[in-house]
Each structure stands twice: as C-alpha cells, then as structure tokens.
Write a protein that holds these residues in place. Sequence first.
Motif, PDB file in Angstrom:
ATOM      1  N   SER A  35     -53.078 -13.683  47.139  1.00 58.22           N
ATOM      2  CA  SER A  35     -53.303 -15.086  47.510  1.00 58.22           C
ATOM      3  C   SER A  35     -52.570 -16.038  46.571  1.00 58.22           C
ATOM      4  O   SER A  35     -51.953 -17.009  47.012  1.00 58.22           O
ATOM      5  CB  SER A  35     -54.799 -15.430  47.488  1.00 58.22           C
ATOM      6  OG  SER A  35     -55.487 -14.694  48.468  1.00 58.22           O
ATOM      7  N   GLN A  37     -66.239 -10.900  57.005  1.00 61.33           N
ATOM      8  CA  GLN A  37     -64.954 -11.475  57.389  1.00 61.33           C
ATOM      9  C   GLN A  37     -64.387 -10.783  58.616  1.00 61.33           C
ATOM     10  O   GLN A  37     -64.569  -9.592  58.808  1.00 61.33           O
ATOM     11  CB  GLN A  37     -63.964 -11.412  56.220  1.00 61.33           C
ATOM     12  CG  GLN A  37     -62.892 -10.363  56.299  1.00 61.33           C
ATOM     13  CD  GLN A  37     -63.372  -8.968  55.936  1.00 61.33           C
ATOM     14  OE1 GLN A  37     -64.554  -8.670  55.959  1.00 61.33           O
ATOM     15  NE2 GLN A  37     -62.426  -8.099  55.624  1.00 61.33           N
ATOM     16  N   HIS A  60     -57.031  -6.945  46.549  1.00 59.96           N
ATOM     17  CA  HIS A  60     -57.724  -8.015  47.287  1.00 59.96           C
ATOM     18  C   HIS A  60     -59.046  -7.501  47.879  1.00 59.96           C
ATOM     19  O   HIS A  60     -60.078  -8.158  47.788  1.00 59.96           O
ATOM     20  CB  HIS A  60     -56.776  -8.532  48.377  1.00 59.96           C
ATOM     21  CG  HIS A  60     -57.432  -9.135  49.577  1.00 59.96           C
ATOM     22  ND1 HIS A  60     -57.776 -10.461  49.641  1.00 59.96           N
ATOM     23  CD2 HIS A  60     -57.819  -8.590  50.761  1.00 59.96           C
ATOM     24  CE1 HIS A  60     -58.335 -10.705  50.814  1.00 59.96           C
ATOM     25  NE2 HIS A  60     -58.363  -9.599  51.510  1.00 59.96           N
ATOM     26  N   ARG A  89     -65.058  -6.801  48.507  1.00 55.76           N
ATOM     27  CA  ARG A  89     -66.245  -5.929  48.560  1.00 55.76           C
ATOM     28  C   ARG A  89     -67.390  -6.424  47.682  1.00 55.76           C
ATOM     29  O   ARG A  89     -68.545  -6.089  47.928  1.00 55.76           O
ATOM     30  CB  ARG A  89     -65.863  -4.485  48.215  1.00 55.76           C
ATOM     31  CG  ARG A  89     -65.376  -3.735  49.452  1.00 55.76           C
ATOM     32  CD  ARG A  89     -65.429  -2.238  49.290  1.00 55.76           C
ATOM     33  NE  ARG A  89     -64.452  -1.771  48.323  1.00 55.76           N
ATOM     34  CZ  ARG A  89     -63.173  -1.531  48.619  1.00 55.76           C
ATOM     35  NH1 ARG A  89     -62.742  -1.712  49.862  1.00 55.76           N
ATOM     36  NH2 ARG A  89     -62.345  -1.109  47.693  1.00 55.76           N
ATOM     37  N   MET A 138     -60.740 -15.314  45.312  1.00 58.45           N
ATOM     38  CA  MET A 138     -59.535 -14.687  45.884  1.00 58.45           C
ATOM     39  C   MET A 138     -58.258 -15.449  45.563  1.00 58.45           C
ATOM     40  O   MET A 138     -57.165 -14.867  45.596  1.00 58.45           O
ATOM     41  CB  MET A 138     -59.694 -14.537  47.397  1.00 58.45           C
ATOM     42  CG  MET A 138     -60.618 -13.399  47.733  1.00 58.45           C
ATOM     43  SD  MET A 138     -60.587 -12.989  49.461  1.00 58.45           S
ATOM     44  CE  MET A 138     -61.531 -11.453  49.408  1.00 58.45           C
TER      45      MET A 138
HETATM   46  O1  76R Z   1     -59.020  -2.823  55.998  1.00 52.23           O
HETATM   47  C1  76R Z   1     -59.860  -3.520  55.413  1.00 52.23           C
HETATM   48  O2  76R Z   1     -60.468  -4.432  55.979  1.00 52.23           O
HETATM   49  C2  76R Z   1     -60.123  -3.293  53.954  1.00 52.23           C
HETATM   50  C3  76R Z   1     -59.067  -3.834  53.065  1.00 52.23           C
HETATM   51  C4  76R Z   1     -58.604  -5.231  53.450  1.00 52.23           C
HETATM   52  C5  76R Z   1     -57.380  -5.581  54.033  1.00 52.23           C
HETATM   53  C6  76R Z   1     -56.233  -4.677  54.434  1.00 52.23           C
HETATM   54  C7  76R Z   1     -59.351  -6.472  53.285  1.00 52.23           C
HETATM   55  C8  76R Z   1     -60.641  -6.549  52.777  1.00 52.23           C
HETATM   56  N1  76R Z   1     -58.582  -7.515  53.727  1.00 52.23           N
HETATM   57  C9  76R Z   1     -57.379  -7.021  54.209  1.00 52.23           C
HETATM   58  C10 76R Z   1     -56.351  -7.739  54.791  1.00 52.23           C
HETATM   59 MN1  76R Z   1     -59.023  -9.511  53.577  1.00 52.23          MN
HETATM   60  N2  76R Z   1     -59.520 -11.464  53.500  1.00 52.23           N
HETATM   61  C11 76R Z   1     -58.619 -12.509  53.629  1.00 52.23           C
HETATM   62  C12 76R Z   1     -59.275 -13.710  53.214  1.00 52.23           C
HETATM   63  O3  76R Z   1     -58.639 -17.108  51.170  1.00 52.23           O
HETATM   64  C13 76R Z   1     -57.951 -16.112  50.846  1.00 52.23           C
HETATM   65  O4  76R Z   1     -57.390 -16.039  49.719  1.00 52.23           O
HETATM   66  C14 76R Z   1     -57.774 -14.964  51.788  1.00 52.23           C
HETATM   67  C15 76R Z   1     -58.584 -15.052  53.069  1.00 52.23           C
HETATM   68  C16 76R Z   1     -60.577 -13.406  52.881  1.00 52.23           C
HETATM   69  C17 76R Z   1     -61.671 -14.344  52.408  1.00 52.23           C
HETATM   70  C18 76R Z   1     -60.709 -11.970  53.056  1.00 52.23           C
HETATM   71  C19 76R Z   1     -61.885 -11.249  52.819  1.00 52.23           C
HETATM   72  N3  76R Z   1     -57.187  -9.996  54.345  1.00 52.23           N
HETATM   73  C20 76R Z   1     -56.285  -9.115  54.861  1.00 52.23           C
HETATM   74  C21 76R Z   1     -55.216  -9.866  55.480  1.00 52.23           C
HETATM   75  C22 76R Z   1     -54.018  -9.272  56.237  1.00 52.23           C
HETATM   76  C23 76R Z   1     -52.865  -9.361  55.313  1.00 52.23           C
HETATM   77  C24 76R Z   1     -51.652  -8.607  55.656  1.00 52.23           C
HETATM   78  O5  76R Z   1     -51.680  -7.633  56.423  1.00 52.23           O
HETATM   79  O6  76R Z   1     -50.645  -9.060  55.112  1.00 52.23           O
HETATM   80  C25 76R Z   1     -55.483 -11.199  55.267  1.00 52.23           C
HETATM   81  C26 76R Z   1     -54.691 -12.403  55.732  1.00 52.23           C
HETATM   82  C27 76R Z   1     -56.718 -11.255  54.547  1.00 52.23           C
HETATM   83  C28 76R Z   1     -57.322 -12.427  54.113  1.00 52.23           C
HETATM   84  N4  76R Z   1     -60.898  -8.982  52.884  1.00 52.23           N
HETATM   85  C29 76R Z   1     -61.390  -7.706  52.664  1.00 52.23           C
HETATM   86  C30 76R Z   1     -61.947  -9.875  52.704  1.00 52.23           C
HETATM   87  C31 76R Z   1     -63.142  -9.122  52.368  1.00 52.23           C
HETATM   88  C32 76R Z   1     -64.521  -9.754  52.159  1.00 52.23           C
HETATM   89  C33 76R Z   1     -62.791  -7.787  52.332  1.00 52.23           C
HETATM   90  C34 76R Z   1     -63.688  -6.594  52.017  1.00 52.23           C
HETATM   91  C35 76R Z   1     -64.247  -6.089  53.323  1.00 52.23           C
HETATM   92  C36 76R Z   1     -65.098  -4.872  53.164  1.00 52.23           C
HETATM   93  O7  76R Z   1     -64.670  -3.929  52.500  1.00 52.23           O
HETATM   94  O8  76R Z   1     -66.175  -4.899  53.768  1.00 52.23           O
END
Ligand code: 76R
Length: 249
Positions: A223, A185, A172, A177, A217
Amino acid sequence: MVEAVETMDGWYSLHDLRTIDWTAWKLASNEERNEAIAGFEKLLAKWDAVEAEKNGSHVLYKVVGQKADLIFMFLRPTMEELNDIETELNKSKLGEFLIPAHSYVSVVELSKYRPAKDGVDPETLPETQERLKPILPKWEHICFYPMDRRREGEENWYTLEKDVRGKLLYEHSKTGRKYAGKVKQIITGSIGLDDWEWGVTLFAHEPLQFKKIVYEMRFDEVSSRYGEFGEFFVGNHLPNENVAAYLEV
Ligand code: 76R
C-alpha cells in the motif's frame, strides 16, 4: 519475464449508490409513499429469495455524509442480472425518488499467487467457491473504496516480478489476518470493467476498525509504495424491517 497472476473470478458485483430526493418524497401523497415502500419491500423480499437459494447476495446500508444516502451491493452470476436489478429499481415507484450518486462494476476476485498445494487447483476447492460466491455479511457497518496499483517510475507494480508481488501481498495478508472477526473484506476486480482496478468492501461491527485496518495497511509496502486510493464511502446497516421507519416523513 514479468507475468500476470492468474485470477479466480466469482460473482459479478454492482455497488449502486443513491441519494433520496427528500423534497419530492415529502411532496408525494401518503398513498404514493406507501406504494413506494411496499414495492421496495417486495424487491427486497425477491432479492432475499435469490440469496436464500445461493444464486446471489446483496446488502443495503445508509451512507453517512453527503456522498449518497443509500449504498446497495449486489452480487450475481451474470452482468445481465445486475442490469435487471438496476432497471427494476429504476422503474419501481421508489425509483422515482432515487437520484443516482455513484456506481461501481466489478467481479469478486481471488488470485493464485501461492503455488497449488499437492497439485490441487485451488479453484476446485469448496472453500474457494464459497469465497468467490460469498453471502455478504450483514454486519453493522460497511466501508467501500476503489483502488489502483501504482505505475510510476520506480514504483511500478506492473514491472515487478510475480514472486515479488506475491511476497508483498503475503505480508499484506498478515496485517489483514490480525483483524479476523473484526473486519471482513471482499476484494472485487474491475480492470476492464470500471474506472479503478480493485474495489475494497469492508464490513465491521465497530466503525473504528475501518480506520485501524486501513491505517495499519498504509504501512505495508504493497500500500505505501504501490497503493492509490479513490473515494471512501461508509455506512450503517439498514435491515428490511427498518426501511419503512427510515423513509417515514
Ligand atoms: O487470498 C487471500 O485473500 C489471502 C491473501 C490476500 C490477498 C492475495 C489478502 C488478504 N488480500 C489480498 C489481495 Mn487484501 N485487502 C486490501 C485492502 O487500504 C489498503 O491499503 C488496502 C485495501 C484491505 C483493507 C484488505 C484486507 N488485497 C488484495 C488485493 C489484490 C491485489 C493484487 O492482486 O494486486 C487488494 C487490492 C487488496 C486490498 N486482505 C487480506 C485484507 C484482509 C483483512 C486480509 C486477510 C483475510 C483473511 O486471511 O481472512
């Protein structure tokens, strides 16, 4: 054994959505409206000062569509402060013209799926602390929605092993990224705090990027198999200097 992941938790968060009672606002006298605007500008200045001291952060956007008119997102070290902000806004003159539309309480969350590098607890790193206590971007657009992880039959996130969940989230993050510089986000956790499990707050310069990232996503397993989504709110930035013009009738 299936185990929970350890989370790192930062500032508490309140998404506060309000609808303006335009009819009452138009019926108010000029003096009353000016008093309300001046009082609100004072509140904004107070919140700006908190942000300048890095004791919290906030943003204000105008919601597009009829779900609300304004969305505030406040971050503070304690729940009490969130309560105080809400109460102060309610007691303000402008508050007389604001109808509650929606709210969401959570806390900025990062998880420890990845093994600690060289035995260093990631929570102690300054870059982690900056992400847990972020100064919110004032980009042109906001998109906010809550979500859950599915818990049904074969699609049960809570019966997956931690390393499997970590791998799915890693996949994900690779999609995420790709949007570096286009979408920022903030993930907030609300298990035990509000009706959904996580809140997703996205910022972008170009609203189409919300559609693109969320659509892309949808095909990530995390998702497509394990995501359940709530209501979406989208808005345009309302900088302090435009508040008076926005409220002019
Ligand atoms: O630790 C970090 O932030 C890097 C890896 C990462 C995690 C662990 C990450 C990166 N996310 C994480 C966890 Mn995310 N994220 C969402 C959504 O609409 C959808 O389908 C999902 C909504 C978006 C748009 C998004 C964006 N993320 C999570 C979790 C917690 C889940 C759990 O613990 O079960 C959720 C609910 C979630 C949802 N995510 C990223 C992004 C983006 C843009 C990144 C890359 C960030 C970067 O590297 O700068």
